[in-house]
Design a protein around this motif. Structure first.
Motif, PDB file in Angstrom:
ATOM      1  N   PHE A  81       0.833  -1.203   0.000  1.00  0.00           N
ATOM      2  CA  PHE A  81       0.000   0.000   0.000  1.00  0.00           C
ATOM      3  C   PHE A  81       0.867   1.252   0.000  1.00  0.00           C
ATOM      4  O   PHE A  81       0.555   2.242  -0.645  1.00  0.00           O
ATOM      5  N   SER A  85       0.979   4.123  -2.796  1.00  0.00           N
ATOM      6  CA  SER A  85       0.816   5.509  -2.388  1.00  0.00           C
ATOM      7  C   SER A  85       1.991   6.357  -2.880  1.00  0.00           C
ATOM      8  O   SER A  85       1.810   7.441  -3.434  1.00  0.00           O
ATOM      9  N   ALA A 217      -8.472   1.736   7.687  1.00  0.00           N
ATOM     10  CA  ALA A 217      -8.257   2.678   6.578  1.00  0.00           C
ATOM     11  C   ALA A 217      -9.459   2.682   5.639  1.00  0.00           C
ATOM     12  O   ALA A 217      -9.833   3.727   5.091  1.00  0.00           O
ATOM     13  N   ALA A 221     -11.660   5.849   4.764  1.00  0.00           N
ATOM     14  CA  ALA A 221     -11.825   6.314   3.385  1.00  0.00           C
ATOM     15  C   ALA A 221     -13.303   6.480   3.039  1.00  0.00           C
ATOM     16  O   ALA A 221     -13.685   7.393   2.300  1.00  0.00           O
ATOM     17  N   PRO A 225     -13.603  10.907   2.747  1.00  0.00           N
ATOM     18  CA  PRO A 225     -12.803  10.893   1.506  1.00  0.00           C
ATOM     19  C   PRO A 225     -11.888  12.124   1.481  1.00  0.00           C
ATOM     20  O   PRO A 225     -12.320  13.199   1.908  1.00  0.00           O
ATOM     21  N   VAL A 226     -10.642  11.934   1.033  1.00  0.00           N
ATOM     22  CA  VAL A 226      -9.734  13.088   0.975  1.00  0.00           C
ATOM     23  C   VAL A 226     -10.180  14.033  -0.138  1.00  0.00           C
ATOM     24  O   VAL A 226     -10.812  13.613  -1.105  1.00  0.00           O
ATOM     25  N   GLU A 228     -10.138  16.304  -3.378  1.00  0.00           N
ATOM     26  CA  GLU A 228      -9.512  16.076  -4.704  1.00  0.00           C
ATOM     27  C   GLU A 228      -8.326  17.008  -4.908  1.00  0.00           C
ATOM     28  O   GLU A 228      -8.352  18.149  -4.546  1.00  0.00           O
TER      29      GLU A 228
ATOM     30  N   ARG B  35     -11.435   8.110  -5.800  1.00  0.00           N
ATOM     31  CA  ARG B  35     -11.303   8.871  -4.574  1.00  0.00           C
ATOM     32  C   ARG B  35     -11.201   7.972  -3.337  1.00  0.00           C
ATOM     33  O   ARG B  35     -10.461   8.251  -2.405  1.00  0.00           O
ATOM     34  N   PHE B  36     -11.969   6.855  -3.366  1.00  0.00           N
ATOM     35  CA  PHE B  36     -11.930   5.945  -2.219  1.00  0.00           C
ATOM     36  C   PHE B  36     -10.528   5.345  -2.062  1.00  0.00           C
ATOM     37  O   PHE B  36      -9.966   5.334  -0.975  1.00  0.00           O
ATOM     38  N   LYS B  38      -7.706   6.541  -3.206  1.00  0.00           N
ATOM     39  CA  LYS B  38      -6.785   7.604  -2.803  1.00  0.00           C
ATOM     40  C   LYS B  38      -6.856   7.847  -1.297  1.00  0.00           C
ATOM     41  O   LYS B  38      -5.842   7.984  -0.619  1.00  0.00           O
ATOM     42  N   SER B  39      -8.086   7.883  -0.774  1.00  0.00           N
ATOM     43  CA  SER B  39      -8.265   8.128   0.655  1.00  0.00           C
ATOM     44  C   SER B  39      -7.702   6.964   1.468  1.00  0.00           C
ATOM     45  O   SER B  39      -7.000   7.155   2.461  1.00  0.00           O
ATOM     46  N   PHE B  40      -8.022   5.741   1.001  1.00  0.00           N
ATOM     47  CA  PHE B  40      -7.531   4.545   1.671  1.00  0.00           C
ATOM     48  C   PHE B  40      -5.999   4.575   1.770  1.00  0.00           C
ATOM     49  O   PHE B  40      -5.419   4.307   2.820  1.00  0.00           O
ATOM     50  N   LEU B  41      -5.348   4.962   0.672  1.00  0.00           N
ATOM     51  CA  LEU B  41      -3.883   4.993   0.651  1.00  0.00           C
ATOM     52  C   LEU B  41      -3.326   6.077   1.575  1.00  0.00           C
ATOM     53  O   LEU B  41      -2.225   5.941   2.107  1.00  0.00           O
TER      54      LEU B  41
END
Lengths: 228, 105
Positions: A81, A85, A217, A221, A225-226, A228, B35-36, B38-41
Motif C-alpha cells: 500500500f 501511495s 483505513a 476512506a 474521503p480526501v 480532490e 477517490r476511495f 486515494k483516501s484509503f492509501l
C-alpha cells in the motif's frame, strides 16, 4: 542543496532511530541462537522491523517455509500500500529500473518522510535511504556483539524504541487531521479485539495487523474521503 | 539451525519482503483517480502503525506499567512535534527510569 543531499539529511534522524531498534533486534537474534553475522545479513537484506522480529522466531523451528511466507506476506502487505501511495508522487525520471532498485528501501519511516515531498525524485529517495540502511545494519551488528554485556533493564528500555518511533510518526498527523484520529482509534480498538477476544486472538499477529489496518483505513476512506 | 536452513529461510524472508515492496512500486505507473482508493492509501500508514503499536508495545518491556509510562512520554513528545529520534530515545529513557522506582523501596 541538491536533492540527494537533501534526502541524505532527511534520513539521518531515521537512521539514528533505527540504531536503537536494530540494536534490540541484534540482541534478540543472538540470544535466541543466531550468530552475529546471521543477524547482520538478515538486517542488510530484509530491512524491516516487525517482519524480522517475527521471522527469527519462525526460523528457530526447521521447515516452516510456508508459515514463513504467509507471516511475512501478511506483516509486510502494508508496504504494498505504501508503494502504491508513493508511486503517485514519483518524478517522471523515476523509471522501472530505479523502481526495482530503490523499492527495496520502502520502510514505514522512509515512506512517511518521502510522503511529505510534493514530488519524489530518484536522487532524493536514494539519499533518504542511505542513513536508515546503515543505521539498521550497524545497530544490528552492535546489538549482536554487545547485547550480552547489557543489563536486563537496558534491554527492556530499548524494546520500546520502535514503538516510540511509531508514536512519533502518528501523533503529528493526528493533530493535523481528525479523520486520522478516527482511523487510529478504530485500528487500535480492532487490534485490542484481536489480542483479547477468544476466537479472534487465534489469528496470527501479522495477519491480524493487516486486517485491522485494512478495515480501519477502509472505514476512514468511506467516512472521510480526501479532498480532490 | 544449520547453514543451509538459514539461507533458505533468509531467501524466503528477504525475497518475499522485497517483492511485496517492489512489485506494486514497479507496476503502478498511472495516477490513481478513484477517490476511495486515494483516501484509503492516505490512511493506511497510520492505521498500520497504530495497530502495530497498541497493545503490542505494552508487552515489549519487562512490565506493562513501565511500557505504559514510556508510551505516554512518547505520546506527549510526539504531540509536541519532537523528531522521531528524540521521541524514541525519550520513551526508552522513561522506561529505564520508571523501572528504577520499585528498587528504591
Amino acid at each position: 542543496m541538491n536533492n540527494f543531499k537533501r534526502g541524505l539529511k532527511a534520513g539521518i534522524p531515521i537512521g539514528l532511530g533505527y540504531l536503537s531498534v536494530s540494536f534490540t533486534f541484534g540482541i534478540m537474534a543472538v540470544s535466541t541462537g543466531f550468530s552475529w553475522w546471521q543477524a547482520v545479513v538478515i538486517s542488510m537484506t530484509t530491512l524491516t522491523s516487525a517482519g524480522q522480529f517475527s521471522g527469527i522466531k519462525t526460523m528457530l523451528i526447521p521447515g516452516q517455509y510456508a508459515e514463513m511466507l504467509i507471516s511475512q506476506f501478511t506483516i509486510n502487505i502494508r508496504y504494498s500500500f505504501m508503494s502504491i501511495s508513493l508511486s503517485q508522487k514519483l518524478a517522471p525520471q523515476f523509471k522501472s529500473l530505479s523502481r526495482w532498485l530503490l523499492g527495496f528501501f520502502i520502510t514505514d519511516e522512509i515512506f512517511a518522510v518521502a510522503s511529505t515531498e510534493k514530488e519524489v525524485t530518484r536522487s532524493y529517495f536514494g539519499g533518504l535511504a542511505v542513513a536508515p540502511w546503515f543505521g539498521w545494519t550497524l545497530g544490528t551488528l552492535s546489538g549482536a556483539l554487545l547485547g550480552e554485556v547489557l543489563p536486563e533493564q537496558v534491554m527492556s528500555a530499548l524494546s520500546l524504541a520502535i514503538y516510540g518511533m511509531f508514536v512519533a510518526i502518528i501523533t503529528p498527523e493526528m493533530k493535523k487531521s481528525r479523520p486520522i484520529v478516527v482511523v487510529v482509534i478504530i485500528a487500535v480498538a480492532l487490534s485490542c479485539a484481536f489480542t483479547y477476544i477468544p476466537g479472534l486472538k487465534e489469528v496470527s499477529g501479522g495477519l491480524a495487523i493487516s486486517i485491522c489496518a485494512i478495515a480501519a483505513a477502509g472505514i476512514g476512506a468511506a467516512l472521510f474521503p480526501v479532498k480532490e | 539451525m544449520d547453514n543451509t536452513e538459514f539461507w533458505i529461510y533468509l531467501l524466503l524472508m528477504a525475497g518475499s519482503t522485497y517483492l511485496v515492496r517492489v512489485i506494486p512500486f514497479v507496476l503502478v505507473k498511472k495516477k490513481i483517480e478513484n477517490r476511495f482508493i486515494k483516501s484509503f492509501l492516505t490512511y493506511i500508514p497510520y492505521a498500520v502503525l497504530a495497530a502495530m503499536t497498541i497493545p503490542s508495545a505494552l508487552f515489549a518491556t519487562r512490565y506493562v506499567w513501565s511500557a505504559a509510562i514510556g508510551l505516554l512520554v512518547a505520546l506527549i513528545l510526539g504531540l509536541k512535534g519532537k523528531s522521531l529520534t528524540v521521541v524514541a530515545v525519550a520513551a526508552c529513557a522513561a522506561v529505564f527510569l520508571a523501572e528504577l522506582i520499585p528498587m528504591a523501596f
